[in-house]
Design a protein around this motif. Structure first.
Motif, PDB file in Angstrom:
ATOM      1  N   MET A  74       0.617  -1.188   0.009  1.00 46.81           N
ATOM      2  CA  MET A  74       0.063  -0.123  -0.040  1.00 46.81           C
ATOM      3  C   MET A  74       0.905   1.155  -0.010  1.00 46.81           C
ATOM      4  SD  MET A  74      -3.248  -1.388   2.688  1.00 46.81           S
ATOM      5  CE  MET A  74      -4.260   0.418   2.199  1.00 46.81           C
ATOM      6  N   MET A  75       2.099   1.355   0.498  1.00 42.65           N
ATOM      7  CA  MET A  75       2.848   2.279   0.623  1.00 42.65           C
ATOM      8  C   MET A  75       3.395   2.612  -0.679  1.00 42.65           C
ATOM      9  SD  MET A  75       5.102   1.556   4.155  1.00 42.65           S
ATOM     10  CE  MET A  75       6.419   2.985   3.647  1.00 42.65           C
ATOM     11  N   THR A  76       3.466   1.520  -1.788  1.00 39.26           N
ATOM     12  CA  THR A  76       3.801   2.227  -2.967  1.00 39.26           C
ATOM     13  C   THR A  76       2.702   2.211  -3.929  1.00 39.26           C
ATOM     14  OG1 THR A  76       3.342  -0.212  -3.859  1.00 39.26           O
ATOM     15  CG2 THR A  76       5.454   0.186  -2.928  1.00 39.26           C
ATOM     16  N   GLY A  77       1.557   2.615  -3.403  1.00 42.37           N
ATOM     17  CA  GLY A  77       0.272   3.202  -3.938  1.00 42.37           C
ATOM     18  C   GLY A  77      -0.559   2.069  -4.536  1.00 42.37           C
ATOM     19  N   LYS A  79      -3.038  -1.578  -4.283  1.00 45.46           N
ATOM     20  CA  LYS A  79      -4.018  -2.008  -3.269  1.00 45.46           C
ATOM     21  C   LYS A  79      -4.052  -3.663  -3.579  1.00 45.46           C
ATOM     22  CE  LYS A  79      -8.755  -1.173  -1.904  1.00 45.46           C
ATOM     23  NZ  LYS A  79     -10.079  -0.649  -2.280  1.00 45.46           N
ATOM     24  N   PRO A  80      -3.382  -4.174  -2.397  1.00 49.05           N
ATOM     25  CA  PRO A  80      -2.797  -5.658  -2.400  1.00 49.05           C
ATOM     26  C   PRO A  80      -4.122  -6.371  -2.449  1.00 49.05           C
ATOM     27  CG  PRO A  80      -2.568  -4.740  -0.250  1.00 49.05           C
ATOM     28  CD  PRO A  80      -2.751  -3.525  -1.173  1.00 49.05           C
ATOM     29  N   THR A  81      -5.300  -5.958  -2.031  1.00 45.88           N
ATOM     30  CA  THR A  81      -6.531  -6.710  -1.812  1.00 45.88           C
ATOM     31  C   THR A  81      -7.106  -7.071  -3.244  1.00 45.88           C
ATOM     32  OG1 THR A  81      -7.676  -4.896  -1.490  1.00 45.88           O
ATOM     33  CG2 THR A  81      -7.238  -6.120   0.278  1.00 45.88           C
ATOM     34  N   VAL A  82      -6.688  -6.240  -3.969  1.00 47.16           N
ATOM     35  CA  VAL A  82      -6.992  -6.352  -5.498  1.00 47.16           C
ATOM     36  C   VAL A  82      -6.706  -7.612  -6.105  1.00 47.16           C
ATOM     37  CG1 VAL A  82      -7.378  -5.599  -7.948  1.00 47.16           C
ATOM     38  CG2 VAL A  82      -7.527  -4.162  -6.004  1.00 47.16           C
ATOM     39  N   LEU A  83      -5.304  -7.966  -5.898  1.00 54.47           N
ATOM     40  CA  LEU A  83      -4.633  -9.201  -6.457  1.00 54.47           C
ATOM     41  C   LEU A  83      -5.027 -10.288  -5.573  1.00 54.47           C
ATOM     42  CD1 LEU A  83      -2.378 -10.380  -7.974  1.00 54.47           C
ATOM     43  CD2 LEU A  83      -0.613 -10.017  -6.309  1.00 54.47           C
ATOM     44  N   LEU A  84      -5.251 -10.190  -4.416  1.00 54.26           N
ATOM     45  CA  LEU A  84      -5.638 -11.319  -3.624  1.00 54.26           C
ATOM     46  C   LEU A  84      -7.139 -11.710  -3.861  1.00 54.26           C
ATOM     47  CD1 LEU A  84      -4.249 -10.213  -0.036  1.00 54.26           C
ATOM     48  CD2 LEU A  84      -3.473 -12.250  -1.400  1.00 54.26           C
ATOM     49  N   ASP A  85      -7.965 -10.706  -4.289  1.00 50.21           N
ATOM     50  CA  ASP A  85      -9.232 -11.076  -4.769  1.00 50.21           C
ATOM     51  C   ASP A  85      -9.379 -11.803  -6.137  1.00 50.21           C
ATOM     52  OD1 ASP A  85     -12.141 -10.882  -4.497  1.00 50.21           O
ATOM     53  OD2 ASP A  85     -12.137  -8.915  -5.835  1.00 50.21           O
ATOM     54  N   LYS A  86      -8.494 -11.519  -6.948  1.00 47.73           N
ATOM     55  CA  LYS A  86      -8.516 -12.107  -8.253  1.00 47.73           C
ATOM     56  C   LYS A  86      -7.802 -13.592  -8.149  1.00 47.73           C
ATOM     57  CE  LYS A  86     -10.578  -9.248 -10.911  1.00 47.73           C
ATOM     58  NZ  LYS A  86     -11.979  -9.559 -11.556  1.00 47.73           N
ATOM     59  N   LEU A  87      -6.661 -13.778  -7.175  1.00 47.52           N
ATOM     60  CA  LEU A  87      -6.240 -15.027  -7.018  1.00 47.52           C
ATOM     61  C   LEU A  87      -7.349 -16.034  -6.454  1.00 47.52           C
ATOM     62  CD1 LEU A  87      -2.822 -14.036  -5.472  1.00 47.52           C
ATOM     63  CD2 LEU A  87      -3.052 -15.084  -7.503  1.00 47.52           C
ATOM     64  N   GLY A  88      -7.940 -15.208  -5.506  1.00 45.46           N
ATOM     65  CA  GLY A  88      -9.171 -16.283  -4.957  1.00 45.46           C
ATOM     66  C   GLY A  88     -10.343 -16.525  -5.987  1.00 45.46           C
ATOM     67  N   GLU A  89     -10.544 -15.426  -6.788  1.00 46.20           N
ATOM     68  CA  GLU A  89     -11.367 -15.783  -8.070  1.00 46.20           C
ATOM     69  C   GLU A  89     -10.935 -17.043  -8.837  1.00 46.20           C
ATOM     70  OE1 GLU A  89     -12.684 -12.406 -10.520  1.00 46.20           O
ATOM     71  OE2 GLU A  89     -11.983 -13.743 -12.095  1.00 46.20           O
ATOM     72  N   LEU A 201      -1.824  -8.515 -13.737  1.00 44.17           N
ATOM     73  CA  LEU A 201      -1.817  -8.010 -12.349  1.00 44.17           C
ATOM     74  C   LEU A 201      -0.706  -8.347 -11.748  1.00 44.17           C
ATOM     75  CD1 LEU A 201      -3.912  -6.137 -11.038  1.00 44.17           C
ATOM     76  CD2 LEU A 201      -5.006  -8.420 -10.176  1.00 44.17           C
ATOM     77  N   ALA A 202      -0.270  -9.799 -11.511  1.00 42.46           N
ATOM     78  CA  ALA A 202       0.835 -10.164 -10.689  1.00 42.46           C
ATOM     79  C   ALA A 202       2.011  -9.260 -11.278  1.00 42.46           C
ATOM     80  CB  ALA A 202       0.799 -11.675 -10.941  1.00 42.46           C
ATOM     81  N   ASP A 203       2.441  -9.174 -12.328  1.00 40.28           N
ATOM     82  CA  ASP A 203       3.444  -8.612 -13.190  1.00 40.28           C
ATOM     83  C   ASP A 203       3.651  -7.136 -12.513  1.00 40.28           C
ATOM     84  OD1 ASP A 203       5.885  -8.415 -14.667  1.00 40.28           O
ATOM     85  OD2 ASP A 203       4.750  -7.410 -16.101  1.00 40.28           O
ATOM     86  N   GLU A 204       2.342  -6.677 -12.514  1.00 37.01           N
ATOM     87  CA  GLU A 204       2.144  -5.062 -11.898  1.00 37.01           C
ATOM     88  C   GLU A 204       2.563  -4.845 -10.452  1.00 37.01           C
ATOM     89  OE1 GLU A 204      -1.141  -1.699 -11.913  1.00 37.01           O
ATOM     90  OE2 GLU A 204      -1.093  -3.214 -13.451  1.00 37.01           O
ATOM     91  N   PHE A 205       2.253  -5.988  -9.683  1.00 37.59           N
ATOM     92  CA  PHE A 205       2.424  -5.998  -8.332  1.00 37.59           C
ATOM     93  C   PHE A 205       3.893  -6.537  -8.071  1.00 37.59           C
ATOM     94  CE2 PHE A 205      -1.908  -5.133  -8.014  1.00 37.59           C
ATOM     95  CZ  PHE A 205      -2.353  -4.799  -6.434  1.00 37.59           C
ATOM     96  N   GLY A 206       4.609  -6.738  -9.138  1.00 38.96           N
ATOM     97  CA  GLY A 206       5.970  -7.191  -8.845  1.00 38.96           C
ATOM     98  C   GLY A 206       6.301  -8.701  -8.405  1.00 38.96           C
ATOM     99  N   GLN A 207       5.260  -9.490  -8.498  1.00 39.65           N
ATOM    100  CA  GLN A 207       5.217 -10.897  -8.173  1.00 39.65           C
ATOM    101  C   GLN A 207       6.317 -11.812  -9.256  1.00 39.65           C
ATOM    102  OE1 GLN A 207       4.391 -11.807  -5.356  1.00 39.65           O
ATOM    103  NE2 GLN A 207       3.767  -9.744  -4.827  1.00 39.65           N
ATOM    104  N   ASP A 208       7.365 -11.344  -9.203  1.00 38.32           N
ATOM    105  CA  ASP A 208       8.196 -11.967 -10.203  1.00 38.32           C
ATOM    106  C   ASP A 208       8.583 -13.515 -10.234  1.00 38.32           C
ATOM    107  OD1 ASP A 208       8.829  -9.693 -11.043  1.00 38.32           O
ATOM    108  OD2 ASP A 208      10.830  -9.457  -9.988  1.00 38.32           O
ATOM    109  N   GLU A 209       8.263 -14.039  -9.038  1.00 36.11           N
ATOM    110  CA  GLU A 209       8.270 -15.436  -8.790  1.00 36.11           C
ATOM    111  C   GLU A 209       7.049 -16.172  -9.130  1.00 36.11           C
ATOM    112  OE1 GLU A 209       9.113 -16.764  -4.816  1.00 36.11           O
ATOM    113  OE2 GLU A 209      11.069 -15.601  -4.741  1.00 36.11           O
TER     114      GLU A 209
END
Length: 246
Positions: A74-77, A79-89, A201-209
């Motif tokens: 969130m400090m990077t601007g 919203k992590p819940t968006v990624l988690l919501d889509k992962l849950g979907e 979305l994962a790429d945008e959140f920097g989830q390189d792994e």
């Protein structure tokens, strides 16, 4: 054996009953229907939609690790819940996917055949196993982000409702294998597009792994789509030539 595309007792068309159709038309013309249009319905739907109620919410982080990750993101601007919501979907949809293929396997076993269009138990089983692997991949991804994969996120809830129609078609004892494949095609088209979006979305959140693993899953989903589309195309071609698809 009669198939759905053979002629039967279907009398749903108005042309099957000209006299009754004429009476219905005359009644509709003479009926004293109150003046109005779709605006009343749209107004009512708008009122319900604007009351602020949503399909659930995202839960707070279930662990200290999750809280720290969420705060950092969130400090990077973002919203992590968006990624988690889509992962849950996607997790919910993949879980449904395993059940869809399980149901098709059961129907194919009951009806027999399938070789005419190339569909067989082993291929369906392989797809089902890969859907299960994708589900596990997503669960592990959610855990790595410090969240709980058993949570029903709002989009996961929506995905469950979305897939209900597909499941109903496949588990209806009256539907044929080609009709089930048509339903599967709907699911696979949604699945492919949704994986593409999740990777971005994962790429945008920097989830390189996660991104390489997600791309591998997408490649497998693309193959599923290709297989289902091919089976359905061949089944339709056989039916058009008066041959049994299964």
């Amino acid at each position: 054996m009669k198939t759905p595309v053979d002629m039967g007792k279907n009398r749903t068309g108005a042309a099957m009953s000209p006299k009754q159709s004429k009476k219905m038309f005359e009644f509709a013309q003479d009926a004293r229907v109150p003046p109005g249009d779709e605006r009343a319905m749209a107004s009512m739907r708008g009122a319900y939609s604007s009351n602020g109620e949503t399909i659930g919410t995202m839960p707070p982080p279930s662990s200290v690790k999750g809280a720290v990750k969420a705060a950092g993101t969130m400090m990077t601007g973002r919203k992590p819940t968006v990624l988690l919501d889509k992962l849950g979907e996607r997790l919910a949809f993949e879980r449904t996917g395993t059940r869809l293929y399980e149901a098709v396997r059961a129907k194919l076993a009951a009806l027999g055949g399938g070789n005419g269009i190339g569909i067989h138990e082993e291929a369906l089983r392989e797809i089902q196993d890969q859907e299960t692997e994708h589900m596990q991949l997503l669960a592990e991804a959610i855990e790595k982000l410090g969240a709980d994969p058993t949570t029903e996120t709002p989009s996961a809830d929506m995905a469950g409702v979305q897939a209900m129609g597909v499941m109903q078609v496949i588990t209806d004892p009256r539907t044929t294998i080609p009709q089930c494949l048509s339903a599967l095609l709907t699911a696979e088209l949604v699945d492919n597009a949704s994986w593409e979006m999740l990777i971005e979305l994962a790429d945008e959140f920097g989830q390189d792994e996660l991104v390489p693993e997600f791309r591998r899953a997408l490649q497998e989903e693309q193959r599923h789509l290709q297989l289902v589309k091919g089976w359905l195309t061949e089944a339709t071609r056989l039916e058009a030539h008066g041959e049994a698809a299964v």
